[in-house]
Design an enzyme around this catalytic site. Structure first.
Site, PDB file in Angstrom:
ATOM      1  N   GLU A   1       0.846  -1.210   0.000  1.00 42.11           N
ATOM      2  CA  GLU A   1       0.000   0.000   0.000  1.00 42.11           C
ATOM      3  C   GLU A   1       0.873   1.248   0.000  1.00 42.11           C
ATOM      4  O   GLU A   1       2.007   1.213   0.486  1.00 42.11           O
ATOM      5  CB  GLU A   1      -0.829   0.030   1.296  1.00 42.11           C
ATOM      6  CG  GLU A   1      -2.194  -0.618   1.201  1.00 42.11           C
ATOM      7  CD  GLU A   1      -3.248   0.303   0.592  1.00 42.11           C
ATOM      8  OE1 GLU A   1      -2.876   1.295  -0.072  1.00 42.11           O
ATOM      9  OE2 GLU A   1      -4.439   0.001   0.768  1.00 42.11           O
ATOM     10  N   ASP A   2       0.314   2.336  -0.488  1.00 46.32           N
ATOM     11  CA  ASP A   2       1.025   3.615  -0.381  1.00 46.32           C
ATOM     12  C   ASP A   2       0.880   4.213   1.011  1.00 46.32           C
ATOM     13  O   ASP A   2       1.846   4.598   1.647  1.00 46.32           O
ATOM     14  CB  ASP A   2       0.537   4.610  -1.454  1.00 46.32           C
ATOM     15  CG  ASP A   2      -0.990   4.762  -1.490  1.00 46.32           C
ATOM     16  OD1 ASP A   2      -1.709   4.028  -0.777  1.00 46.32           O
ATOM     17  OD2 ASP A   2      -1.464   5.622  -2.247  1.00 46.32           O
TER      18      ASP A   2
ATOM     19  N   ASP B   1      -4.550   5.121   6.235  1.00 46.68           N
ATOM     20  CA  ASP B   1      -5.134   6.290   6.878  1.00 46.68           C
ATOM     21  C   ASP B   1      -6.132   5.792   7.940  1.00 46.68           C
ATOM     22  O   ASP B   1      -5.723   5.416   9.039  1.00 46.68           O
ATOM     23  CB  ASP B   1      -5.795   7.098   5.757  1.00 46.68           C
ATOM     24  CG  ASP B   1      -6.301   8.452   6.173  1.00 46.68           C
ATOM     25  OD1 ASP B   1      -5.534   9.216   6.771  1.00 46.68           O
ATOM     26  OD2 ASP B   1      -7.468   8.753   5.894  1.00 46.68           O
TER      27      ASP B   1
ATOM     28  N   PHE C   1      -2.182  15.921   4.493  1.00 49.35           N
ATOM     29  CA  PHE C   1      -2.387  15.311   3.180  1.00 49.35           C
ATOM     30  C   PHE C   1      -1.077  15.373   2.394  1.00 49.35           C
ATOM     31  O   PHE C   1      -0.531  16.444   2.170  1.00 49.35           O
ATOM     32  CB  PHE C   1      -3.503  16.017   2.415  1.00 49.35           C
ATOM     33  CG  PHE C   1      -3.898  15.268   1.181  1.00 49.35           C
ATOM     34  CD1 PHE C   1      -4.791  14.207   1.248  1.00 49.35           C
ATOM     35  CD2 PHE C   1      -3.355  15.595  -0.050  1.00 49.35           C
ATOM     36  CE1 PHE C   1      -5.136  13.488   0.109  1.00 49.35           C
ATOM     37  CE2 PHE C   1      -3.683  14.879  -1.198  1.00 49.35           C
ATOM     38  CZ  PHE C   1      -4.580  13.829  -1.104  1.00 49.35           C
TER      39      PHE C   1
ATOM     40  N   ARG D   1       2.186  12.356  -8.759  1.00 51.06           N
ATOM     41  CA  ARG D   1       2.614  10.992  -8.434  1.00 51.06           C
ATOM     42  C   ARG D   1       4.102  10.778  -8.692  1.00 51.06           C
ATOM     43  O   ARG D   1       4.731   9.949  -8.059  1.00 51.06           O
ATOM     44  CB  ARG D   1       1.830   9.968  -9.254  1.00 51.06           C
ATOM     45  CG  ARG D   1       0.363   9.847  -8.883  1.00 51.06           C
ATOM     46  CD  ARG D   1      -0.234   8.600  -9.548  1.00 51.06           C
ATOM     47  NE  ARG D   1      -1.684   8.620  -9.564  1.00 51.06           N
ATOM     48  CZ  ARG D   1      -2.472   8.214  -8.566  1.00 51.06           C
ATOM     49  NH1 ARG D   1      -1.930   7.757  -7.459  1.00 51.06           N
ATOM     50  NH2 ARG D   1      -3.777   8.250  -8.675  1.00 51.06           N
TER      51      ARG D   1
HETATM   52  P1  5GP Z   1      -8.035   4.380   4.347  1.00 50.60           P
HETATM   53  O1  5GP Z   1      -9.052   3.348   3.974  1.00 50.60           O
HETATM   54  O2  5GP Z   1      -6.872   3.840   5.125  1.00 50.60           O
HETATM   55  O3  5GP Z   1      -8.680   5.531   5.054  1.00 50.60           O
HETATM   56  O4  5GP Z   1      -7.578   5.025   2.991  1.00 50.60           O
HETATM   57  C1  5GP Z   1      -6.409   4.780   2.386  1.00 50.60           C
HETATM   58  C2  5GP Z   1      -6.397   5.493   1.053  1.00 50.60           C
HETATM   59  O5  5GP Z   1      -6.740   6.891   1.201  1.00 50.60           O
HETATM   60  C3  5GP Z   1      -5.011   5.492   0.459  1.00 50.60           C
HETATM   61  O6  5GP Z   1      -4.765   4.332  -0.296  1.00 50.60           O
HETATM   62  C4  5GP Z   1      -5.019   6.775  -0.363  1.00 50.60           C
HETATM   63  O7  5GP Z   1      -5.587   6.519  -1.619  1.00 50.60           O
HETATM   64  C5  5GP Z   1      -5.939   7.706   0.392  1.00 50.60           C
HETATM   65  N1  5GP Z   1      -5.178   8.660   1.246  1.00 50.60           N
HETATM   66  C6  5GP Z   1      -5.213   8.737   2.599  1.00 50.60           C
HETATM   67  N2  5GP Z   1      -4.399   9.713   3.052  1.00 50.60           N
HETATM   68  C7  5GP Z   1      -3.818  10.266   1.961  1.00 50.60           C
HETATM   69  C8  5GP Z   1      -2.852  11.324   1.769  1.00 50.60           C
HETATM   70  O8  5GP Z   1      -2.342  11.983   2.691  1.00 50.60           O
HETATM   71  N3  5GP Z   1      -2.495  11.590   0.491  1.00 50.60           N
HETATM   72  C9  5GP Z   1      -3.014  10.921  -0.580  1.00 50.60           C
HETATM   73  N4  5GP Z   1      -2.588  11.270  -1.788  1.00 50.60           N
HETATM   74  N5  5GP Z   1      -3.915   9.915  -0.442  1.00 50.60           N
HETATM   75  C10 5GP Z   1      -4.317   9.581   0.809  1.00 50.60           C
END
Ligand code: 5GP
Length: 181
Positions: A100-101, A104, A153, A166
């Protein structure tokens, strides 16, 4: 680069990222030596991290990709995630590493892990480049974390804002004015 006009701050530079990835690569190599490893990259954000991480992992791994969304308009739903693009291989009986990147709230990952276990994966672990622990809404285990970051963010190194940024080499915070455009 025209990108740079909108950057408020570099949070993690490419050197620090490369150093941490080497460390994670060693851990993953030790844990998966001799195993039937399937690495699943979560699109789109994880492709840069996956490419660099895998070249530090000395294990013969198969790579596949999935695209999931908790909200968007996808093609098939499973639990609370929408599968936008599914895997092209079976996970049955396999040791799976999700890449995963960023984690959150943890909701996407938690549903994805459940999905892979429901498809009879033998084990499912996760590596994420970034984690925002203060934002977590579900308790999901992430074994290999690159960096824990504050609740900001971020963009770059695969992460986008509105499909831009990206390709930045560093993980950066955007200027507020970028969101107002
Ligand atoms: P989660 O289900 O953990 O809330 O969401 C994860 C996804 O939210 C990540 O894969 C990404 O696509 C998006 N996301 C959450 N925080 C960030 C951030 O700080 N920057 C970006 N670009 N995407 C984020």
């Amino acid at each position: 680069m025209e990108h740079n006009d909108m950057i408020k701050q570099t949070l993690i530079d490419s050197k620090a990222i490369a150093k941490r990835i080497k460390e994670l690569g060693k851990l993953i190599t030790n844990d998966y030596k001799g195993k039937d490893l399937l690495v699943i990259g979560v699109l789109k954000g994880a492709w840069v991290y996956l490419a660099d991480l895998l070249r530090e992992v000395d294990v013969n791994a198969e790579v596949d990709f999935m695209s999931v969304s908790s909200y968007g308009s996808g093609t098939s739903t499973s639990g609370s995630i929408t599968i936008v693009k599914d895997l092209s291989v079976s996970v049955e009986g396999r040791d799976v590493l999700i890449v995963e990147d960023i984690v959150d709230s943890g909701l996407t990952l938690s549903h994805l892990k459940d999905l892979l276990y429901s498809r009879n994966a033998k084990s499912v672990e996760v590596s994420t480049l970034l984690s925002k622990p203060s934002r977590r809404r579900v308790d999901v285990e992430v074994k290999y974390i690159g960096f824990e970051i504050p609740d900001e963010f971020v963009i770059g190194y695969g992460l986008d804002f509105d499909e831009k940024y990206r390709a930045l080499r560093d993980v950066c915070v955007l200027k507020e004015e970028a969101y107002q455009k």
